[in-house]
Design an enzyme around this catalytic site. Structure first.
Site, PDB file in Angstrom:
ATOM      1  N   ASP A  84       3.943   5.795  -3.359  1.00  0.00           N
ATOM      2  CA  ASP A  84       2.774   6.449  -2.765  1.00  0.00           C
ATOM      3  C   ASP A  84       1.508   5.709  -3.209  1.00  0.00           C
ATOM      4  OD1 ASP A  84       1.948   9.165  -1.347  1.00  0.00           O
ATOM      5  OD2 ASP A  84       0.498   8.820  -2.962  1.00  0.00           O
ATOM      6  N   ILE A  85       0.644   5.383  -2.237  1.00  0.00           N
ATOM      7  CA  ILE A  85      -0.594   4.678  -2.543  1.00  0.00           C
ATOM      8  C   ILE A  85      -1.573   5.641  -3.209  1.00  0.00           C
ATOM      9  CG2 ILE A  85      -2.526   3.354  -1.594  1.00  0.00           C
ATOM     10  CD1 ILE A  85      -0.729   2.635   0.767  1.00  0.00           C
ATOM     11  N   ASN A  92      -9.858   5.211   2.806  1.00  0.00           N
ATOM     12  CA  ASN A  92     -10.278   5.463   4.185  1.00  0.00           C
ATOM     13  C   ASN A  92     -11.716   5.944   4.263  1.00  0.00           C
ATOM     14  OD1 ASN A  92      -7.987   4.723   5.684  1.00  0.00           O
ATOM     15  ND2 ASN A  92      -6.988   6.678   5.309  1.00  0.00           N
ATOM     16  N   ASP A 101      -5.727   0.860   7.393  1.00  0.00           N
ATOM     17  CA  ASP A 101      -4.571   0.340   8.123  1.00  0.00           C
ATOM     18  C   ASP A 101      -4.164  -1.029   7.585  1.00  0.00           C
ATOM     19  OD1 ASP A 101      -4.490   2.583   9.709  1.00  0.00           O
ATOM     20  OD2 ASP A 101      -5.370   1.613  11.471  1.00  0.00           O
ATOM     21  N   GLU A 127       0.625   7.498   3.618  1.00  0.00           N
ATOM     22  CA  GLU A 127       0.597   6.387   2.665  1.00  0.00           C
ATOM     23  C   GLU A 127       1.852   6.329   1.798  1.00  0.00           C
ATOM     24  OE1 GLU A 127      -1.750   9.827   0.697  1.00  0.00           O
ATOM     25  OE2 GLU A 127      -1.213   9.109   2.705  1.00  0.00           O
TER      26      GLU A 127
END
Length: 208
Positions: A84-85, A92, A101, A127
């Site tokens: 997971d980011i 964003n 993106d 993500e």
């Protein structure tokens, strides 16, 4: 019918006389390459994530379920990584969704470049990514997870800078189904976030 016979891309059409005897045969070829390309593209879109090009969640669930069934029959070790980011919403919000993106695309490239040919990567949503490592114990999976974590953290992303990930790892247990296996990896991933993010944590077995 007109008596034609379909042979792949060739229509074979018998010509008969008044008594029904075949007097000649006509062959008419058809170019169906464009139709096949269209069908191939539809099939590809059905199983891949349109942004990153890796397997989508539905296809990932199908593949991983098949891996689980095979492991139960033949016994090869299987390990799963939930990636997971960290702080992706902030990326964003600060840099825009186009930059977000790009992070997802480059993240996929970096992960894919460091997997074995036997491993499978799917975008699980947002993500989050899942990797299934075939013929791999948790002891072997941890070094690869650490390598992926470090490679992402140590190489800045264009226009965004440093991005980190939290990774949870879990080895398939005899009493696991796909849901419990994913749940243990997910719990390990949240342990990594609770430890300060940019970390790898292991959930060897669900005990509660």
């Amino acid at each position: 019918t007109d008596g034609s016979i379909m042979l792949g891309e060739l229509d074979v059409i018998p010509q008969v006389d008044a008594e029904g005897n075949v007097v000649r045969i006509l062959g008419v070829t058809r170019d169906i390459s464009e139709q096949r390309r269209f069908e191939d593209e539809l099939n590809r879109l059905a199983v891949t994530d349109p942004l990153t090009g890796v397997w989508n969640r539905r296809q990932g669930e199908n593949l991983f379920s098949a891996d689980l069934s095979e492991a139960r029959r033949y016994g090869p070790a299987l390990s799963l990584l939930m990636i997971d980011i960290d702080h992706f919403k902030a990326i964003n919000d600060r840099f825009g969704h186009q930059a977000g993106d790009y992070v997802l695309i480059d993240m996929t490239r970096r992960i894919s470049a460091n997997l074995r040919s036997s491993d499978a990567l799917a975008r699980w949503g947002g993500e989050e990514f899942v990797v299934v490592m075939r013929h791999c114990t948790i002891a072997d999976a941890i070094p690869l997870a650490e390598k992926i974590r470090a490679l992402i953290a140590d190489t800045p992303f264009v226009d965004v800078g440093t991005v980190t990930v939290s990774i949870g790892a879990a080895e398939l247990q005899p009493d696991d189904d796909l849901s419990s296996w994913l749940h243990r990896a997910d719990r390990a991933m949240y342990d990594a976030k609770a430890a300060g993010r940019n970390a790898v944590r292991v959930m060897p077995r669900l005990t509660d």
